[in-house]
Write an enzyme that holds these catalytic residues in place. Structure first.
Site, PDB file in Angstrom:
ATOM      1  CE  LYS A  67       5.026  -9.855   7.807  1.00  0.00           C
ATOM      2  NZ  LYS A  67       4.945  -8.626   6.975  1.00  0.00           N
ATOM      3  CG  HIS A 138      10.502  -0.399  -0.783  1.00  0.00           C
ATOM      4  ND1 HIS A 138      10.764  -0.937  -2.018  1.00  0.00           N
ATOM      5  CD2 HIS A 138       9.716  -1.295  -0.136  1.00  0.00           C
ATOM      6  CE1 HIS A 138      10.165  -2.103  -2.114  1.00  0.00           C
ATOM      7  NE2 HIS A 138       9.512  -2.346  -0.995  1.00  0.00           N
ATOM      8  CD  GLN A 139       5.170  -0.250   2.100  1.00  0.00           C
ATOM      9  OE1 GLN A 139       6.003  -1.151   2.053  1.00  0.00           O
ATOM     10  NE2 GLN A 139       3.946  -0.398   1.628  1.00  0.00           N
ATOM     11  CG  ASN A 160      11.668  11.947   1.982  1.00  0.00           C
ATOM     12  OD1 ASN A 160      11.088  11.440   2.938  1.00  0.00           O
ATOM     13  ND2 ASN A 160      12.752  11.433   1.465  1.00  0.00           N
ATOM     14  CG  MET A 219       0.209   4.467   6.208  1.00  0.00           C
ATOM     15  SD  MET A 219      -1.095   3.539   7.043  1.00  0.00           S
ATOM     16  CE  MET A 219      -0.619   1.864   6.691  1.00  0.00           C
ATOM     17  N   GLY A 220       4.039   5.009   8.968  1.00  0.00           N
ATOM     18  CA  GLY A 220       5.445   4.684   9.232  1.00  0.00           C
ATOM     19  C   GLY A 220       5.692   4.152  10.633  1.00  0.00           C
ATOM     20  CB  THR A 221       4.551   5.287  13.941  1.00  0.00           C
ATOM     21  OG1 THR A 221       5.182   6.531  13.629  1.00  0.00           O
ATOM     22  CG2 THR A 221       4.810   4.957  15.395  1.00  0.00           C
ATOM     23  CG  ASP A 222       6.653  -0.295  11.714  1.00  0.00           C
ATOM     24  OD1 ASP A 222       7.519   0.399  12.281  1.00  0.00           O
ATOM     25  OD2 ASP A 222       6.890  -0.950  10.684  1.00  0.00           O
TER      26      ASP A 222
END
Ligand code: NAD
Length: 321
Positions: A67, A138-139, A160, A219-222
């Site tokens: 990708k 969004h996610q 949030n 899931m946010g920590t990338d």
């Protein structure tokens, strides 16, 4: 080769197909049949863009490719197109010839949602009823929609940093016929499953916000430096991930590892649970935590699935290349 444009993806790809593709490739990663190549990510010095490649090869699914894409922060304001832009390229592993070029934007959202869903299927308590969301961007909508299919949830709660975004979660809950309640962080102890999906750079969740028996999908920590949960939470949980190398460097575990609260050998690939070579959750009061860092093989898996669907429905554009 086939081209599947971004505009076709929404009508072609289903959450079920994304889930199956991601579950299979996580299993292949754990059995050593699939591996990710080192990630390239560059600030290109133009338009303040971050551009890179995530690639890999899955010998089980015979999926080879990458990708390419990243983040163009001025797209929306200057050109009315979204800031995250990506394209997946697939190659024939027998010959090296280009096989397909596939729009990667919606697929990225779907494969990320599928990852937390796979973790819920394999690690959450079967009797989970309340799902808690940390993040409402969004996610978050994709994560919640996919998660709701995994258990018989009867309530959605959410927190949030920017409360004006919480109606995003309420909208998805309403679609599923479920009540939604905005809570403070202490209120998250009501949740049986928590998904964190924010762009935070400091811990939001601490052990005080999480009840025994909860499954947390982080899931946010990338990226190196991002953080959503306190190292103490990982220290007290059974920790799973998509890929250990990413988990300890750019995933949520980076902080617990740096703080000496977790060792790399205490982290298990989720694929091992899927393959039944690890038992997963072993008690109803254990906290399980999935560190979903996002790997290239997930992108390739969903892209390969969508090419198959596009070819079957006559929607793939075939070019002589
Ligand atoms: P978004 O901009 O739509 O939403 C961002 C969310 O983070 C919102 O809920 C916002 O209120 C919150 N937020 C922003 N700054 C914050 C802060 N300082 N502290 C706490 N919360 C904060 O973004 P999105 O598309 O929903 O993506 C959310 C995160 O998920 C991003 O960090 C993105 O990089 C990450 N992501 C991860 C994967 C993966 O595979 N793991 C895939 C896609 C996106």
């Amino acid at each position: 080769m086939f081209i599947v444009p971004e505009r076709e993806i929404a009508d072609l790809m289903t959450r079920e197909a994304a889930f199956d593709a991601v579950e299979k490739v996580f299993a292949a990663m754990a059995s050593g049949e699939a591996y990710n190549f080192p990630v390239v990510r560059e600030a290109i010095g133009h338009e303040d863009a971050l551009y890179g490649f995530k690639g890999g090869f899955d010998r089980a699914g015979l999926t080879l490719g990458l990708k390419a894409g990243g983040y163009w922060p001025h797209n929306l304001e200057k050109r009315q197109i979204i800031n995250h832009q990506s394209t997946v390229f697939l190659f024939d592993p027998d010959t090296g010839k280009a096989r397909a070029m596939v729009g990667g934007n919606l697929l990225t959202a779907l494969r990320t949602a599928a990852a937390s869903s796979v973790s819920i299927k394999h690690l959450a308590r079967k009797d989970a009823k309340v799902i808690g969301m940390v993040g409402a961007g969004h996610q978050a909508k994709f994560q919640l929609r996919a998660a709701l299919e995994q258990r018989d949830f009867d309530k959605v709660i959410g927190w949030n940093l920017h409360p004006e975004m919480l109606p995003n979660l309420e909208e998805v809950a309403r679609e599923a016929g479920l009540p939604f309640e905005a809570v403070d962080l202490d209120g998250l102890t009501e949740a049986d499953v928590i998904i964190t999906i924010t762009s935070s750079f400091e811990a939001i969740l601490t052990p005080d916000h999480v009840a025994p028996g909860t499954h947390i999908a982080c899931m946010g920590t990338d990226t190196t430096g991002k953080q959503e949960v306190a190292p103490a939470l990982l220290a007290g949980a059974t920790v799973f991930t998509d890929e250990i190398a990413q988990s300890v460097t750019l995933g949520e575990a980076q902080h617990a590892i740096a703080a000496g609260r977790l060792r790399e050998d205490q982290i298990t690939q989720i694929g091992a649970v899927i393959n039944a070579s690890h038992p997963g959750r072993t008690s109803d009061d254990e906290i399980t935590l999935f560190d979903g860092t996002g790997v290239g093989l997930q992108d390739l898996a969903v892209a390969a699935a969508v090419v198959e669907l596009a070819v079957a429905k006559g929607l793939a554009i075939e070019v002589d290349f």
